[in-house]
Design a protein around this motif. Sequence first.
Motif, PDB file in Angstrom:
ATOM      1  N   VAL A  98       7.827  99.347   8.037  1.00 24.70           N
ATOM      2  CA  VAL A  98       8.413  98.070   8.455  1.00 24.70           C
ATOM      3  C   VAL A  98       9.930  98.163   8.457  1.00 24.70           C
ATOM      4  CG1 VAL A  98       8.703  95.654   7.800  1.00 24.70           C
ATOM      5  CG2 VAL A  98       6.439  96.704   7.735  1.00 24.70           C
ATOM      6  N   LEU A  99      10.481  98.735   7.397  1.00 25.71           N
ATOM      7  CA  LEU A  99      11.931  98.885   7.313  1.00 25.71           C
ATOM      8  C   LEU A  99      12.433  99.870   8.371  1.00 25.71           C
ATOM      9  CD1 LEU A  99      14.500  98.140   5.792  1.00 25.71           C
ATOM     10  CD2 LEU A  99      14.028 100.011   4.197  1.00 25.71           C
ATOM     11  N   ALA A 100      11.693 100.972   8.579  1.00 25.19           N
ATOM     12  CA  ALA A 100      12.100 101.960   9.581  1.00 25.19           C
ATOM     13  C   ALA A 100      12.100 101.352  10.982  1.00 25.19           C
ATOM     14  CB  ALA A 100      11.161 103.164   9.519  1.00 25.19           C
ATOM     15  N   ALA A 101      11.093 100.524  11.281  1.00 28.27           N
ATOM     16  CA  ALA A 101      11.027  99.891  12.597  1.00 28.27           C
ATOM     17  C   ALA A 101      12.186  98.918  12.798  1.00 28.27           C
ATOM     18  CB  ALA A 101       9.689  99.170  12.759  1.00 28.27           C
ATOM     19  N   MET A 102      12.517  98.190  11.752  1.00 27.57           N
ATOM     20  CA  MET A 102      13.621  97.236  11.857  1.00 27.57           C
ATOM     21  C   MET A 102      14.963  97.942  12.001  1.00 27.57           C
ATOM     22  SD  MET A 102      12.289  94.489   9.014  1.00 27.57           S
ATOM     23  CE  MET A 102      13.515  93.231   9.329  1.00 27.57           C
ATOM     24  N   ALA A 103      15.040  99.203  11.550  1.00 30.14           N
ATOM     25  CA  ALA A 103      16.289  99.961  11.642  1.00 30.14           C
ATOM     26  C   ALA A 103      16.449 100.676  12.973  1.00 30.14           C
ATOM     27  CB  ALA A 103      16.348 100.985  10.503  1.00 30.14           C
ATOM     28  N   ALA A 126      20.770  92.490   8.462  1.00 24.97           N
ATOM     29  CA  ALA A 126      21.227  91.100   8.364  1.00 24.97           C
ATOM     30  C   ALA A 126      21.650  90.581   9.735  1.00 24.97           C
ATOM     31  CB  ALA A 126      22.385  90.995   7.373  1.00 24.97           C
ATOM     32  N   ARG A 127      22.272  91.446  10.553  1.00 23.40           N
ATOM     33  CA  ARG A 127      22.705  91.029  11.888  1.00 23.40           C
ATOM     34  C   ARG A 127      21.534  90.904  12.851  1.00 23.40           C
ATOM     35  NH1 ARG A 127      26.812  94.805  10.688  1.00 23.40           N
ATOM     36  NH2 ARG A 127      25.818  96.393  11.997  1.00 23.40           N
ATOM     37  N   ALA A 128      20.440  91.633  12.550  1.00 22.86           N
ATOM     38  CA  ALA A 128      19.292  91.591  13.455  1.00 22.86           C
ATOM     39  C   ALA A 128      18.630  90.224  13.469  1.00 22.86           C
ATOM     40  CB  ALA A 128      18.271  92.658  13.050  1.00 22.86           C
ATOM     41  N   GLY A 129      18.754  89.473  12.374  1.00 28.34           N
ATOM     42  CA  GLY A 129      18.236  88.110  12.309  1.00 28.34           C
ATOM     43  C   GLY A 129      16.732  88.037  12.442  1.00 28.34           C
ATOM     44  N   SER A 130      16.274  86.977  13.063  1.00 28.27           N
ATOM     45  CA  SER A 130      14.836  86.694  13.111  1.00 28.27           C
ATOM     46  C   SER A 130      14.093  87.518  14.150  1.00 28.27           C
ATOM     47  CB  SER A 130      14.623  85.203  13.409  1.00 28.27           C
ATOM     48  OG  SER A 130      15.214  84.867  14.657  1.00 28.27           O
ATOM     49  N   ARG A 131      14.807  88.277  15.008  1.00 30.84           N
ATOM     50  CA  ARG A 131      14.132  89.023  16.065  1.00 30.84           C
ATOM     51  C   ARG A 131      13.137  90.028  15.505  1.00 30.84           C
ATOM     52  NH1 ARG A 131      17.139  92.374  18.419  1.00 30.84           N
ATOM     53  NH2 ARG A 131      19.010  92.174  17.132  1.00 30.84           N
ATOM     54  N   ALA A 139      12.279  89.986  12.006  1.00 31.38           N
ATOM     55  CA  ALA A 139      11.793  89.553  10.698  1.00 31.38           C
ATOM     56  C   ALA A 139      10.281  89.412  10.654  1.00 31.38           C
ATOM     57  CB  ALA A 139      12.448  88.225  10.307  1.00 31.38           C
ATOM     58  N   GLY A 140       9.655  89.143  11.803  1.00 29.91           N
ATOM     59  CA  GLY A 140       8.203  88.975  11.807  1.00 29.91           C
ATOM     60  C   GLY A 140       7.445  90.230  11.439  1.00 29.91           C
ATOM     61  N   LEU A 141       8.098  91.390  11.528  1.00 25.67           N
ATOM     62  CA  LEU A 141       7.421  92.643  11.173  1.00 25.67           C
ATOM     63  C   LEU A 141       6.997  92.677   9.704  1.00 25.67           C
ATOM     64  CD1 LEU A 141       9.615  95.277  13.071  1.00 25.67           C
ATOM     65  CD2 LEU A 141       7.248  94.669  13.577  1.00 25.67           C
ATOM     66  N   VAL A 142       7.677  91.918   8.861  1.00 25.79           N
ATOM     67  CA  VAL A 142       7.364  91.975   7.431  1.00 25.79           C
ATOM     68  C   VAL A 142       5.948  91.483   7.153  1.00 25.79           C
ATOM     69  CG1 VAL A 142       9.770  91.760   6.733  1.00 25.79           C
ATOM     70  CG2 VAL A 142       8.374  89.701   6.992  1.00 25.79           C
ATOM     71  N   TRP A 143       5.370  90.709   8.067  1.00 23.94           N
ATOM     72  CA  TRP A 143       4.008  90.224   7.827  1.00 23.94           C
ATOM     73  C   TRP A 143       2.973  91.341   8.011  1.00 23.94           C
ATOM     74  CZ3 TRP A 143       3.261  86.068   5.152  1.00 23.94           C
ATOM     75  CH2 TRP A 143       4.295  85.130   5.091  1.00 23.94           C
ATOM     76  N   LEU A 144       3.433  92.505   8.483  1.00 18.94           N
ATOM     77  CA  LEU A 144       2.528  93.659   8.489  1.00 18.94           C
ATOM     78  C   LEU A 144       2.159  94.075   7.063  1.00 18.94           C
ATOM     79  CD1 LEU A 144       4.049  95.909  11.296  1.00 18.94           C
ATOM     80  CD2 LEU A 144       1.892  94.658  11.361  1.00 18.94           C
ATOM     81  N   TRP A 145       3.003  93.755   6.096  1.00 22.57           N
ATOM     82  CA  TRP A 145       2.667  94.110   4.711  1.00 22.57           C
ATOM     83  C   TRP A 145       1.375  93.426   4.264  1.00 22.57           C
ATOM     84  CZ3 TRP A 145       8.411  93.108   3.205  1.00 22.57           C
ATOM     85  CH2 TRP A 145       9.170  94.258   3.445  1.00 22.57           C
ATOM     86  N   PRO A 146       1.292  92.105   4.249  1.00 20.61           N
ATOM     87  CA  PRO A 146       0.026  91.513   3.792  1.00 20.61           C
ATOM     88  C   PRO A 146      -1.114  91.672   4.801  1.00 20.61           C
ATOM     89  CG  PRO A 146       1.561  89.795   4.469  1.00 20.61           C
ATOM     90  CD  PRO A 146       2.331  91.076   4.477  1.00 20.61           C
ATOM     91  N   VAL A 147      -0.809  91.666   6.091  1.00 18.50           N
ATOM     92  CA  VAL A 147      -1.884  91.762   7.084  1.00 18.50           C
ATOM     93  C   VAL A 147      -2.621  93.093   6.962  1.00 18.50           C
ATOM     94  CG1 VAL A 147      -2.364  91.977   9.553  1.00 18.50           C
ATOM     95  CG2 VAL A 147      -0.912  90.122   8.727  1.00 18.50           C
ATOM     96  N   LEU A 148      -1.879  94.186   6.885  1.00 19.70           N
ATOM     97  CA  LEU A 148      -2.536  95.491   6.756  1.00 19.70           C
ATOM     98  C   LEU A 148      -3.258  95.614   5.425  1.00 19.70           C
ATOM     99  CD1 LEU A 148       0.072  97.903   8.381  1.00 19.70           C
ATOM    100  CD2 LEU A 148      -2.137  97.198   9.286  1.00 19.70           C
ATOM    101  N   ALA A 149      -2.684  95.038   4.371  1.00 21.90           N
ATOM    102  CA  ALA A 149      -3.358  95.080   3.073  1.00 21.90           C
ATOM    103  C   ALA A 149      -4.681  94.325   3.122  1.00 21.90           C
ATOM    104  CB  ALA A 149      -2.456  94.494   1.992  1.00 21.90           C
TER     105      ALA A 149
END
Length: 583
Positions: free
Chosen positions: A314-319, A378-383, A385-395
């Motif tokens: 998730v972090l790698a994709a956001m980067a 931080a500059r990427a904003g909400s564009r 941010a939705g990727l973080v829901w992959l954490w609980p969804v995949l779990a």
Amino acid sequence: MAISEPASDQRRAFVLDLPQRLVCLLDGASASHGRASLLLVVVALVAFLPGFFQISPIDRDEARFAQATKQMVESGNFVEIRFHTQARNKKPVGIHWLQAASVTAGEAVIGPSALTSIWLYRLPSLLAAVGAVLLTYWTALVFLSRRGALLAGLLMASCVLLGVEARLAKTDAVLLLTIIACFGALARAYVRPRAERTGDFRLAFIFWTAMAAGILVKGPMTPLFVGLAIVALAVVERSGSVLRPLRPLVGLVWCLLLVLPWFVAIWFATKGAFYQHAVGVDMLGKVTEGQEGHWGPPGTYFLAVWGTFWPSVVLAAMAAPFAWRARRDEKVRFLLCWLVPTWLLFEIAATKLPHYVLPLYPALAILGVMAIERGALARAGSRLAGLVWLWPVLAILVSLGLGGAYLWFGSGFGLAAWPLLALAIALLWMAARAFPRVGPEGAVLTAIAGALVLYTAVYQAMLPQMRALWISERLAAVVKEQGCPAANVSSFPYQEPSLVFLVGTDINYVLPNEAAALMKKGGCSLAFMDERFTGNFEKHAAAHGLKYHAVATISGFVYNGGRLTAITVYRSDDAPAGSGAAR
């Protein structure tokens, strides 16, 4: 009169409290290299140890590697590599030497049972995986602050794929260790100003020793990963000066001195057959065709990384947008040269296995943390941010899938697993909720905590209890109970490598008529027959005038073939029978 906080405020405070505490822990551990290293070792062991001792040998690669090492120890021949009755001319000898050292030391402590204790064969992989986490930290120090390097190491420690390899007695965790050591030395040579790129014997020793170790473990793979990165750097820089601190001529001689003795010995021992098969069949076959059914189209690794590098992906994709914008930055350029050329090569190659790209994941981890440190997320904003829901969804998906598998294959209801799965999902949900409030660091650390709980549930509480999967272990228990030597045991068509490892090197993989003939020779003898071939065996047994009886029936699921089976264990009546019942 005290005014109580609204329930919504209390929930918000609860969601934010743990991530903030974890950030404070990160701050405290990054105060010194010693503290940082200690935290990485502790987290890595928490991630890798669940199930390490309990999970039965995994077919087929792990069991083949372990059995080949066992035959080395049994025969005292540490040059040739053999599995059961055949030469195993695929990979070099390095991993077998490490496993043999582990097993030999284990024999001195626990006795002959060390030969069939799979955890001793896994020990080099475990230590290498922990070492890979520490070397990720060491390499990341070139690009990040100590705090950031610590976070990059934690991302690798929680990686799904590294956790799998840490529990398998094969080459890939050790290969990863050698490759990261090479890149750590190469990075330190690269960031020097060109005018200061002079010989550095310390870096050269690390680089070329790690290169030699990688060659002895998996042939050309370490040179491939590192060599492609060096070529890419030389192209973009229009200079090969990055190699000067690594003393290439002296280093190459040192590398050859380390690897040539065994490569020469195996040439003479096999009369060149090792190279004919390892290079001409195994290596080239993986490039041109999907070996053993492991074919995949280009893009396979891009899809697989969402599961294999979870939760850090998730972090790698956001980067990714940051990496593209900063591609001309010297440090980002190095990481992209580490990552992109080899990734593209493996996407093009015909054979696809998830662990092939594992040595690229440290670069992803470092890029992800670099994006945090430079404020890009931080500059990427909400564009994104939705990727973080992959954490609980995949779990949740993993929990549902494994929960169903456990109810089908497991022993009992597995009460210990369900609270752990619930806690893991809750932590990963908390991480997703916390991301916009406490920032990426606290959210990522909370996701790592949730991943550690999930791994404990899966590897410690669930997989060892899925008895239907561990057919070889249960058959080996029958052999031990009956007291028959491995040379008098035959099996058809269930002939998994794990059965050789657990029952004994002398087990016979033969047809039903040969199994009946073997039992007719007398003594304590057993035959394992799949339910599809029991009639065939009984017909041949009658033709031989064999007296026998069934002592057990082992029902289970052959996960390599993906089918249910029931294996009947027959025993000759020429020897006193032990007790036996369906298992």
